[in-house]
Design a protein around this motif. Structure first.
Motif, PDB file in Angstrom:
ATOM      1  N   GLN A   1      45.151 -25.600  13.450  1.00  0.00           N
ATOM      2  CA  GLN A   1      43.779 -25.904  13.839  1.00  0.00           C
ATOM      3  C   GLN A   1      43.506 -27.391  13.654  1.00  0.00           C
ATOM      4  O   GLN A   1      44.068 -28.034  12.778  1.00  0.00           O
ATOM      5  CB  GLN A   1      42.788 -25.086  13.010  1.00  0.00           C
ATOM      6  N   LYS A   2      42.624 -27.898  14.497  1.00  0.00           N
ATOM      7  CA  LYS A   2      42.282 -29.311  14.455  1.00  0.00           C
ATOM      8  C   LYS A   2      40.813 -29.437  14.092  1.00  0.00           C
ATOM      9  O   LYS A   2      39.959 -28.810  14.706  1.00  0.00           O
ATOM     10  CB  LYS A   2      42.560 -29.938  15.829  1.00  0.00           C
ATOM     11  N   PHE A   3      40.545 -30.258  13.082  1.00  0.00           N
ATOM     12  CA  PHE A   3      39.180 -30.435  12.595  1.00  0.00           C
ATOM     13  C   PHE A   3      38.731 -31.866  12.811  1.00  0.00           C
ATOM     14  O   PHE A   3      39.531 -32.791  12.743  1.00  0.00           O
ATOM     15  CB  PHE A   3      39.085 -30.101  11.100  1.00  0.00           C
ATOM     16  N   GLY A   4      37.444 -32.012  13.061  1.00  0.00           N
ATOM     17  CA  GLY A   4      36.878 -33.345  13.224  1.00  0.00           C
ATOM     18  C   GLY A   4      35.579 -33.459  12.463  1.00  0.00           C
ATOM     19  O   GLY A   4      34.971 -32.470  12.073  1.00  0.00           O
ATOM     20  N   LYS A   5      35.181 -34.686  12.234  1.00  0.00           N
ATOM     21  CA  LYS A   5      33.884 -34.927  11.618  1.00  0.00           C
ATOM     22  C   LYS A   5      33.165 -35.971  12.448  1.00  0.00           C
ATOM     23  O   LYS A   5      33.792 -36.801  13.120  1.00  0.00           O
ATOM     24  CB  LYS A   5      34.022 -35.379  10.163  1.00  0.00           C
ATOM     25  N   VAL A   6      31.845 -35.918  12.418  1.00  0.00           N
ATOM     26  CA  VAL A   6      31.052 -36.847  13.209  1.00  0.00           C
ATOM     27  C   VAL A   6      29.831 -37.258  12.389  1.00  0.00           C
ATOM     28  O   VAL A   6      29.312 -36.472  11.602  1.00  0.00           O
ATOM     29  CB  VAL A   6      30.639 -36.214  14.564  1.00  0.00           C
ATOM     30  N   ASN A   7      29.417 -38.497  12.558  1.00  0.00           N
ATOM     31  CA  ASN A   7      28.230 -39.000  11.885  1.00  0.00           C
ATOM     32  C   ASN A   7      27.157 -39.175  12.959  1.00  0.00           C
ATOM     33  O   ASN A   7      27.064 -40.214  13.606  1.00  0.00           O
ATOM     34  CB  ASN A   7      28.522 -40.315  11.171  1.00  0.00           C
ATOM     35  N   THR A   8      26.346 -38.142  13.145  1.00  0.00           N
ATOM     36  CA  THR A   8      25.332 -38.196  14.201  1.00  0.00           C
ATOM     37  C   THR A   8      24.238 -39.209  13.890  1.00  0.00           C
ATOM     38  O   THR A   8      23.624 -39.755  14.806  1.00  0.00           O
ATOM     39  CB  THR A   8      24.699 -36.812  14.441  1.00  0.00           C
TER      40      THR A   8
END
Length: 164
Positions: A19-26
């Motif tokens: 699985q591939k995970f990402g994070k984002v700073n909205t």
């Protein structure tokens, strides 16, 4: 059957690693959008107008209250009571106007921000699909972030720029 179950249990962690995970700073993304500056300017102008309207109402209340205080000693009790009721009504109107203005400002903010939020959400979704991510989390929301989590904030910003 036991061997099949054991094999599936041993392979389950392998599926997790795939699985591939990402994070984002909205928050960073939203701050960099030109629409946000425009929206904030419009909301500040509206808030200033509301503030000016309330100030003039408060000034009128003060003027009438001061006039009442000066004339109170020469007024009969019926006139005093009537003027006090008028002042109380004006005071309540100021309170109601303040409350109404706050609600109107919140609604205006929600209405103006909704398309921007949808735009960011769509960009995150596009990055997730094109990048093959299983999950993209808001930065700071996860208790632990391992080394295999990719920060996709820049990709989302690029996706938003493509939408223009």
């Amino acid at each position: 059957m036991k061997k099949l179950l054991l094999m599936l249990m041993l392979m389950a962690p392998l599926a997790t690693f795939a699985q591939k995970f990402g994070k984002v700073n909205t928050q960073t993304i939203m701050q960099n959008l030109p629409e946000i500056a425009k929206i904030n300017g419009e909301l500040q102008a509206t808030a200033k107008q509301y503030e000016n309207d309330l100030k003039s109402m408060q000034d009128e209340l003060k003027r009438q209250s001061d006039a009442y205080d000066k004339a109170k000693s020469t007024m009969n009790p019926t006139a005093q009571k009537q003027k006090e009721e008028e002042l109380n009504t004006l005071y309540q109107k100021i309170q109601q106007t303040y409350s109404d203005n706050q609600q109107a400002l919140q609604k205006a903010q929600q209405d103006k921000m909704q398309p921007v939020v949808e735009k960011v959400r769509k960009a995150i979704e596009n990055v997730g699909k094109t990048g093959g991510f299983t999950y993209i989390f808001e930065e700071g929301a996860a208790v632990y972030t391992g080394t295999n989590v990719e920060d996709v904030t820049a990709k989302v910003q690029a996706e938003i720029n493509k939408m223009k």
